[in-house]
Scaffold this motif. Structure first.
Motif: not given
Length: 169
Positions: A26-36
Protein backbone atom coordinates in the motif's frame (compact mmCIF):
# COMPACT_ATOMS: atom_id res chain seq x y z
CA UNK A 1 -2.55 -18.43 27.70
CA UNK A 2 -1.79 -22.10 28.16
CA UNK A 3 0.88 -23.99 26.24
CA UNK A 4 -1.87 -25.68 24.25
CA UNK A 5 -3.22 -22.23 23.32
CA UNK A 6 0.13 -21.23 21.87
CA UNK A 7 -0.16 -24.01 19.32
CA UNK A 8 -3.22 -22.26 17.89
CA UNK A 9 -1.18 -19.18 17.06
CA UNK A 10 -0.05 -20.95 13.91
CA UNK A 11 -3.44 -20.07 12.46
CA UNK A 12 -2.64 -16.39 12.93
CA UNK A 13 0.74 -16.50 11.23
CA UNK A 14 -0.44 -16.56 7.62
CA UNK A 15 -3.03 -13.76 7.92
CA UNK A 16 -0.50 -11.63 9.78
CA UNK A 17 2.08 -12.11 7.03
CA UNK A 18 -0.53 -11.23 4.39
CA UNK A 19 -1.47 -8.15 6.37
CA UNK A 20 2.16 -6.99 6.56
CA UNK A 21 2.62 -7.70 2.86
CA UNK A 22 -0.41 -5.60 1.97
CA UNK A 23 0.78 -2.75 4.14
CA UNK A 24 4.11 -2.79 2.33
CA UNK A 25 2.30 -2.84 -1.01
CA UNK A 26 0.00 0.00 0.00
CA UNK A 27 2.91 2.32 0.50
CA UNK A 28 3.80 2.07 -3.16
CA UNK A 29 0.24 1.57 -4.42
CA UNK A 30 -1.70 4.36 -6.10
CA UNK A 31 -5.08 2.89 -5.21
CA UNK A 32 -5.17 3.61 -1.45
CA UNK A 33 -8.91 2.88 -1.09
CA UNK A 34 -8.59 -0.70 -2.38
CA UNK A 35 -5.54 -1.39 -0.23
CA UNK A 36 -7.26 0.06 2.84
CA UNK A 37 -10.36 -2.05 2.19
CA UNK A 38 -8.32 -5.26 1.84
CA UNK A 39 -6.37 -4.45 5.01
CA UNK A 40 -9.63 -3.82 6.85
CA UNK A 41 -11.02 -7.20 5.71
CA UNK A 42 -7.85 -8.94 6.82
CA UNK A 43 -8.10 -7.23 10.23
CA UNK A 44 -11.68 -8.46 10.58
CA UNK A 45 -10.45 -11.97 9.69
CA UNK A 46 -7.71 -11.74 12.32
CA UNK A 47 -10.18 -10.64 15.00
CA UNK A 48 -12.53 -13.47 14.02
CA UNK A 49 -9.65 -15.92 14.16
CA UNK A 50 -8.75 -14.73 17.66
CA UNK A 51 -12.36 -15.20 18.74
CA UNK A 52 -12.51 -18.72 17.31
CA UNK A 53 -9.21 -19.69 18.94
CA UNK A 54 -10.77 -19.11 22.35
CA UNK A 55 -13.23 -21.90 21.58
CA UNK A 56 -10.33 -24.30 20.98
CA UNK A 57 -9.15 -23.85 24.54
CA UNK A 58 -11.77 -26.30 25.81
CA UNK A 59 -10.56 -29.85 26.40
CA UNK A 60 -12.07 -32.00 23.67
CA UNK A 61 -10.70 -35.10 25.40
CA UNK A 62 -12.11 -34.31 28.83
CA UNK A 63 -13.70 -37.75 29.29
CA UNK A 64 -10.45 -39.51 28.47
CA UNK A 65 -8.48 -37.15 30.72
CA UNK A 66 -10.84 -37.92 33.62
CA UNK A 67 -10.51 -41.63 32.86
CA UNK A 68 -6.70 -41.41 32.93
CA UNK A 69 -6.84 -39.71 36.34
CA UNK A 70 -9.29 -42.37 37.57
CA UNK A 71 -7.04 -45.20 36.34
CA UNK A 72 -3.97 -43.63 37.97
CA UNK A 73 -5.86 -43.10 41.24
CA UNK A 74 -6.77 -46.82 41.22
CA UNK A 75 -3.20 -47.89 40.32
CA UNK A 76 -4.29 -49.31 36.98
CA UNK A 77 -1.50 -48.79 34.46
CA UNK A 78 -1.84 -51.72 32.04
CA UNK A 79 -4.92 -52.57 30.05
CA UNK A 80 -6.73 -53.33 26.85
CA UNK A 81 -9.44 -51.60 24.87
CA UNK A 82 -10.50 -51.05 21.28
CA UNK A 83 -8.21 -49.44 18.73
CA UNK A 84 -9.34 -45.83 19.16
CA UNK A 85 -9.56 -45.64 22.94
CA UNK A 86 -6.33 -47.56 23.49
CA UNK A 87 -4.20 -45.28 21.37
CA UNK A 88 -5.80 -42.07 22.61
CA UNK A 89 -5.54 -42.95 26.30
CA UNK A 90 -1.96 -44.17 25.99
CA UNK A 91 -0.97 -40.99 24.15
CA UNK A 92 -2.81 -38.56 26.44
CA UNK A 93 -1.39 -40.19 29.56
CA UNK A 94 2.14 -39.84 28.16
CA UNK A 95 2.43 -43.64 28.54
CA UNK A 96 1.74 -43.57 32.29
CA UNK A 97 -1.30 -45.70 31.45
CA UNK A 98 -0.57 -48.20 28.70
CA UNK A 99 -3.66 -49.44 26.93
CA UNK A 100 -3.29 -51.79 23.98
CA UNK A 101 -5.80 -52.57 21.26
CA UNK A 102 -7.71 -55.82 21.24
CA UNK A 103 -10.58 -57.17 19.22
CA UNK A 104 -13.08 -59.96 19.76
CA UNK A 105 -13.56 -62.30 16.83
CA UNK A 106 -16.69 -64.21 15.81
CA UNK A 107 -15.68 -67.13 18.04
CA UNK A 108 -15.84 -64.71 20.99
CA UNK A 109 -12.15 -64.98 21.72
CA UNK A 110 -9.94 -62.01 22.49
CA UNK A 111 -7.26 -61.28 19.91
CA UNK A 112 -4.53 -58.70 19.76
CA UNK A 113 -5.28 -56.00 17.25
CA UNK A 114 -3.72 -57.32 14.03
CA UNK A 115 -2.64 -54.00 12.55
CA UNK A 116 -0.24 -51.33 13.77
CA UNK A 117 0.90 -53.34 16.75
CA UNK A 118 3.77 -55.40 18.04
CA UNK A 119 3.43 -58.61 20.07
CA UNK A 120 5.86 -57.24 22.69
CA UNK A 121 3.39 -54.44 23.47
CA UNK A 122 1.10 -56.99 25.10
CA UNK A 123 3.65 -58.19 27.66
CA UNK A 124 3.00 -56.61 31.05
CA UNK A 125 4.89 -57.05 34.33
CA UNK A 126 3.93 -60.10 36.40
CA UNK A 127 1.60 -59.31 39.27
CA UNK A 128 0.34 -56.06 37.77
CA UNK A 129 -3.41 -55.52 37.69
CA UNK A 130 -4.62 -55.62 34.11
CA UNK A 131 -7.92 -54.20 32.90
CA UNK A 132 -10.19 -54.28 29.88
CA UNK A 133 -11.92 -51.03 29.08
CA UNK A 134 -15.25 -50.76 27.29
CA UNK A 135 -17.30 -47.70 26.45
CA UNK A 136 -20.97 -47.01 25.80
CA UNK A 137 -19.95 -44.98 22.75
CA UNK A 138 -17.76 -47.76 21.40
CA UNK A 139 -19.19 -50.24 18.93
CA UNK A 140 -16.02 -52.30 18.41
CA UNK A 141 -15.61 -53.54 21.98
CA UNK A 142 -18.81 -53.63 24.02
CA UNK A 143 -19.90 -55.29 27.24
CA UNK A 144 -22.06 -57.63 25.17
CA UNK A 145 -19.14 -58.77 23.03
CA UNK A 146 -17.05 -59.22 26.15
CA UNK A 147 -19.72 -61.16 28.07
CA UNK A 148 -18.49 -64.60 26.96
CA UNK A 149 -14.94 -63.79 28.07
CA UNK A 150 -16.25 -62.44 31.39
CA UNK A 151 -18.21 -65.64 32.01
CA UNK A 152 -15.11 -67.82 31.46
CA UNK A 153 -12.71 -65.68 33.51
CA UNK A 154 -14.61 -63.31 35.81
CA UNK A 155 -12.75 -60.14 36.77
CA UNK A 156 -11.72 -59.30 40.35
CA UNK A 157 -13.79 -56.13 40.17
CA UNK A 158 -15.71 -53.86 37.84
CA UNK A 159 -15.26 -50.09 38.03
CA UNK A 160 -17.20 -47.33 36.31
CA UNK A 161 -15.91 -43.95 35.18
CA UNK A 162 -18.17 -41.74 33.07
CA UNK A 163 -19.39 -43.99 30.24
CA UNK A 164 -16.46 -46.39 30.64
CA UNK A 165 -16.67 -49.85 32.22
CA UNK A 166 -13.36 -51.12 33.58
CA UNK A 167 -12.95 -54.85 34.25
CA UNK A 168 -9.91 -55.56 36.44
CA UNK A 169 -8.03 -58.86 36.74
Amino acid sequence: MSAEGISHLKYLLYPMLVFLLLISLSISSKNKLFTTLVCLLICIGLIGNLYLNQKFETDSNQKQTELIKFLNDNSLHYGYSDYWDSNLITYLSKFLVTVRAITIDNNESVKTYPYNSNDNWYNYPDGADVFILTSNENTLLTDEKLSYVLSIDPPKKKLLCNEYSIYVW
